[in-house]
Design a protein around this motif. Structure first.
Motif, PDB file in Angstrom:
ATOM      1  N   LEU A   1       0.836  -1.194   0.000  1.00 58.83           N
ATOM      2  CA  LEU A   1       0.000   0.000   0.000  1.00 58.83           C
ATOM      3  C   LEU A   1       0.869   1.241   0.000  1.00 58.83           C
ATOM      4  CD1 LEU A   1      -2.562  -1.041   2.758  1.00 58.83           C
ATOM      5  CD2 LEU A   1      -2.747  -1.357   0.287  1.00 58.83           C
ATOM      6  N   SER A   2       0.420   2.264  -0.707  1.00 63.08           N
ATOM      7  CA  SER A   2       1.093   3.557  -0.628  1.00 63.08           C
ATOM      8  C   SER A   2       0.055   4.663  -0.784  1.00 63.08           C
ATOM      9  CB  SER A   2       2.194   3.687  -1.674  1.00 63.08           C
ATOM     10  OG  SER A   2       1.669   3.625  -2.966  1.00 63.08           O
ATOM     11  N   GLY A   3       0.240   5.709   0.008  1.00 62.13           N
ATOM     12  CA  GLY A   3      -0.689   6.832  -0.002  1.00 62.13           C
ATOM     13  C   GLY A   3      -1.339   6.988   1.351  1.00 62.13           C
ATOM     14  N   GLU A   4      -2.614   7.357   1.340  1.00 61.04           N
ATOM     15  CA  GLU A   4      -3.358   7.599   2.570  1.00 61.04           C
ATOM     16  C   GLU A   4      -4.555   6.665   2.654  1.00 61.04           C
ATOM     17  OE1 GLU A   4      -4.363  11.747   2.657  1.00 61.04           O
ATOM     18  OE2 GLU A   4      -2.274  12.348   2.900  1.00 61.04           O
ATOM     19  N   ILE A   5      -4.819   6.178   3.869  1.00 57.80           N
ATOM     20  CA  ILE A   5      -5.980   5.334   4.113  1.00 57.80           C
ATOM     21  C   ILE A   5      -6.935   6.151   4.974  1.00 57.80           C
ATOM     22  CG2 ILE A   5      -6.808   3.145   5.013  1.00 57.80           C
ATOM     23  CD1 ILE A   5      -3.910   2.088   4.669  1.00 57.80           C
ATOM     24  N   ASP A   6      -8.009   6.599   4.352  1.00 57.41           N
ATOM     25  CA  ASP A   6      -8.965   7.459   5.040  1.00 57.41           C
ATOM     26  C   ASP A   6     -10.379   7.101   4.598  1.00 57.41           C
ATOM     27  OD1 ASP A   6      -9.187   8.542   2.462  1.00 57.41           O
ATOM     28  OD2 ASP A   6      -7.993  10.312   2.946  1.00 57.41           O
ATOM     29  N   ALA A   7     -11.339   7.913   4.976  1.00 57.71           N
ATOM     30  CA  ALA A   7     -12.740   7.637   4.654  1.00 57.71           C
ATOM     31  C   ALA A   7     -12.972   7.524   3.152  1.00 57.71           C
ATOM     32  CB  ALA A   7     -13.637   8.718   5.249  1.00 57.71           C
ATOM     33  N   TYR A   8     -12.167   8.210   2.372  1.00 60.96           N
ATOM     34  CA  TYR A   8     -12.307   8.181   0.916  1.00 60.96           C
ATOM     35  C   TYR A   8     -11.740   6.893   0.313  1.00 60.96           C
ATOM     36  CZ  TYR A   8     -11.706   9.483  -3.972  1.00 60.96           C
ATOM     37  OH  TYR A   8     -11.726   9.491  -5.336  1.00 60.96           O
ATOM     38  N   THR A   9     -10.587   6.448   0.788  1.00 52.63           N
ATOM     39  CA  THR A   9      -9.905   5.299   0.193  1.00 52.63           C
ATOM     40  C   THR A   9     -10.202   3.970   0.885  1.00 52.63           C
ATOM     41  OG1 THR A   9      -7.916   5.679   1.527  1.00 52.63           O
ATOM     42  CG2 THR A   9      -8.002   6.734  -0.643  1.00 52.63           C
ATOM     43  N   ALA A  10     -10.710   4.003   2.114  1.00 54.74           N
ATOM     44  CA  ALA A  10     -10.947   2.776   2.881  1.00 54.74           C
ATOM     45  C   ALA A  10     -11.912   1.798   2.199  1.00 54.74           C
ATOM     46  CB  ALA A  10     -11.429   3.118   4.285  1.00 54.74           C
ATOM     47  N   PRO A  11     -13.009   2.257   1.584  1.00 53.73           N
ATOM     48  CA  PRO A  11     -13.904   1.286   0.929  1.00 53.73           C
ATOM     49  C   PRO A  11     -13.202   0.483  -0.172  1.00 53.73           C
ATOM     50  CG  PRO A  11     -15.040   3.366   1.247  1.00 53.73           C
ATOM     51  CD  PRO A  11     -13.597   3.607   1.587  1.00 53.73           C
ATOM     52  N   LYS A  12     -12.361   1.133  -0.949  1.00 54.09           N
ATOM     53  CA  LYS A  12     -11.615   0.435  -2.000  1.00 54.09           C
ATOM     54  C   LYS A  12     -10.670  -0.602  -1.374  1.00 54.09           C
ATOM     55  CE  LYS A  12      -8.181   1.178  -5.606  1.00 54.09           C
ATOM     56  NZ  LYS A  12      -7.260   2.114  -6.223  1.00 54.09           N
ATOM     57  N   LEU A  13     -10.010  -0.218  -0.299  1.00 51.08           N
ATOM     58  CA  LEU A  13      -9.088  -1.130   0.371  1.00 51.08           C
ATOM     59  C   LEU A  13      -9.837  -2.339   0.915  1.00 51.08           C
ATOM     60  CD1 LEU A  13      -6.248  -1.792   1.371  1.00 51.08           C
ATOM     61  CD2 LEU A  13      -6.725  -0.390   3.401  1.00 51.08           C
ATOM     62  N   ARG A  14     -10.951  -2.093   1.571  1.00 48.15           N
ATOM     63  CA  ARG A  14     -11.763  -3.194   2.113  1.00 48.15           C
ATOM     64  C   ARG A  14     -12.182  -4.147   0.990  1.00 48.15           C
ATOM     65  NH1 ARG A  14     -14.489  -3.280   6.767  1.00 48.15           N
ATOM     66  NH2 ARG A  14     -14.438  -1.015   6.917  1.00 48.15           N
ATOM     67  N   GLU A  15     -12.626  -3.587  -0.119  1.00 41.41           N
ATOM     68  CA  GLU A  15     -13.066  -4.377  -1.269  1.00 41.41           C
ATOM     69  C   GLU A  15     -11.949  -5.282  -1.798  1.00 41.41           C
ATOM     70  OE1 GLU A  15     -14.009  -3.005  -5.704  1.00 41.41           O
ATOM     71  OE2 GLU A  15     -15.451  -2.217  -4.248  1.00 41.41           O
ATOM     72  N   GLU A  16     -10.715  -4.808  -1.746  1.00 41.27           N
ATOM     73  CA  GLU A  16      -9.567  -5.588  -2.222  1.00 41.27           C
ATOM     74  C   GLU A  16      -9.129  -6.659  -1.219  1.00 41.27           C
ATOM     75  OE1 GLU A  16      -7.739  -5.352  -5.129  1.00 41.27           O
ATOM     76  OE2 GLU A  16      -9.093  -3.831  -5.940  1.00 41.27           O
ATOM     77  N   LEU A  17      -9.177  -6.348   0.073  1.00 42.28           N
ATOM     78  CA  LEU A  17      -8.605  -7.232   1.088  1.00 42.28           C
ATOM     79  C   LEU A  17      -9.545  -8.319   1.593  1.00 42.28           C
ATOM     80  CD1 LEU A  17      -6.620  -4.709   3.325  1.00 42.28           C
ATOM     81  CD2 LEU A  17      -5.752  -6.180   1.490  1.00 42.28           C
ATOM     82  N   ILE A  18     -10.807  -8.013   1.773  1.00 36.28           N
ATOM     83  CA  ILE A  18     -11.737  -8.968   2.376  1.00 36.28           C
ATOM     84  C   ILE A  18     -11.812 -10.289   1.602  1.00 36.28           C
ATOM     85  CG2 ILE A  18     -14.182  -9.384   2.907  1.00 36.28           C
ATOM     86  CD1 ILE A  18     -12.746  -7.819   5.095  1.00 36.28           C
ATOM     87  N   PRO A  19     -11.847 -10.294   0.266  1.00 31.24           N
ATOM     88  CA  PRO A  19     -11.899 -11.587  -0.428  1.00 31.24           C
ATOM     89  C   PRO A  19     -10.715 -12.499  -0.097  1.00 31.24           C
ATOM     90  CG  PRO A  19     -12.513  -9.843  -1.931  1.00 31.24           C
ATOM     91  CD  PRO A  19     -12.008  -9.171  -0.682  1.00 31.24           C
ATOM     92  N   PHE A  20      -9.524 -11.944   0.029  1.00 29.85           N
ATOM     93  CA  PHE A  20      -8.375 -12.768   0.413  1.00 29.85           C
ATOM     94  C   PHE A  20      -8.586 -13.347   1.807  1.00 29.85           C
ATOM     95  CE2 PHE A  20      -6.067  -9.765  -2.513  1.00 29.85           C
ATOM     96  CZ  PHE A  20      -5.820 -10.707  -3.504  1.00 29.85           C
ATOM     97  N   ALA A  21      -9.039 -12.520   2.727  1.00 29.20           N
ATOM     98  CA  ALA A  21      -9.257 -12.960   4.105  1.00 29.20           C
ATOM     99  C   ALA A  21     -10.324 -14.052   4.169  1.00 29.20           C
ATOM    100  CB  ALA A  21      -9.646 -11.769   4.975  1.00 29.20           C
ATOM    101  N   GLU A  22     -11.365 -13.911   3.375  1.00 31.07           N
ATOM    102  CA  GLU A  22     -12.454 -14.882   3.397  1.00 31.07           C
ATOM    103  C   GLU A  22     -12.084 -16.199   2.737  1.00 31.07           C
ATOM    104  OE1 GLU A  22     -15.743 -12.657   1.763  1.00 31.07           O
ATOM    105  OE2 GLU A  22     -16.255 -11.846   3.751  1.00 31.07           O
TER     106      GLU A  22
END
Length: 107
Positions: free
Chosen positions: A18-39
Motif C-alpha cells: 500500500l502507498s498513499g493515505e488510508i482514510d474515509a475516501y480510500t478505505a472502501p476500496k481497500l476493504r473491497e480488495e482485502l476482504i476476499p483474500f481474508a475470506e
C-alpha cells in the motif's frame, strides 16, 4: 491523495503493498480488495511502508480483515510501518491484537 494497492500472490500468502493515505475516501476500496483474500483463508501480509496517514476508517478496515482472517483460519500480518503509523496502532491498542513486524512485505 489516493491509495495505491498492489499485491503478489504466493501459494497461501498474499503480500499487499500500500502507498498513499488510508482514510474515509480510500478505505472502501481497500476493504473491497482485502476482504476476499481474508475470506478465502489466505494469509495476508500488508506492507505499510508507503502509507503516510491512516484515519479511524482505515483502522476499521484492518480490524475487519483481522476478524475475517481469524474466522477463515488465515493470518493477518502488518509490516513496514512508519513511526507515525506505528504510534496510531499503539495508542489504539491494536498493536496488542494484531501481528506487527518490522521490515518489508516480501519476507
Amino acid at each position: 491523495m489516493n491509495l495505491s494497492i498492489r499485491y503478489e500472490e504466493k501459494a497461501e500468502l498474499v503480500v499487499v503493498y500500500l502507498s498513499g493515505e488510508i482514510d474515509a475516501y480510500t478505505a472502501p476500496k481497500l476493504r473491497e480488495e482485502l476482504i476476499p483474500f481474508a475470506e478465502e483463508g489466505t494469509n495476508v501480509r500488508i506492507d505499510l511502508s508507503g502509507v503516510d496517514y491512516i484515519d479511524s476508517t482505515g483502522l476499521g478496515v484492518f480490524i475487519g480483515v483481522l476478524k475475517a482472517t481469524d474466522v477463515h483460519d488465515g493470518r493477518l500480518t502488518l509490516v513496514g510501518m512508519s513511526p507515525r503509523v506505528q504510534r496510531l496502532f499503539t495508542i489504539t491498542g491494536l498493536d496488542e491484537v494484531m501481528t506487527i513486524e518490522e521490515g518489508e512485505g516480501s519476507k
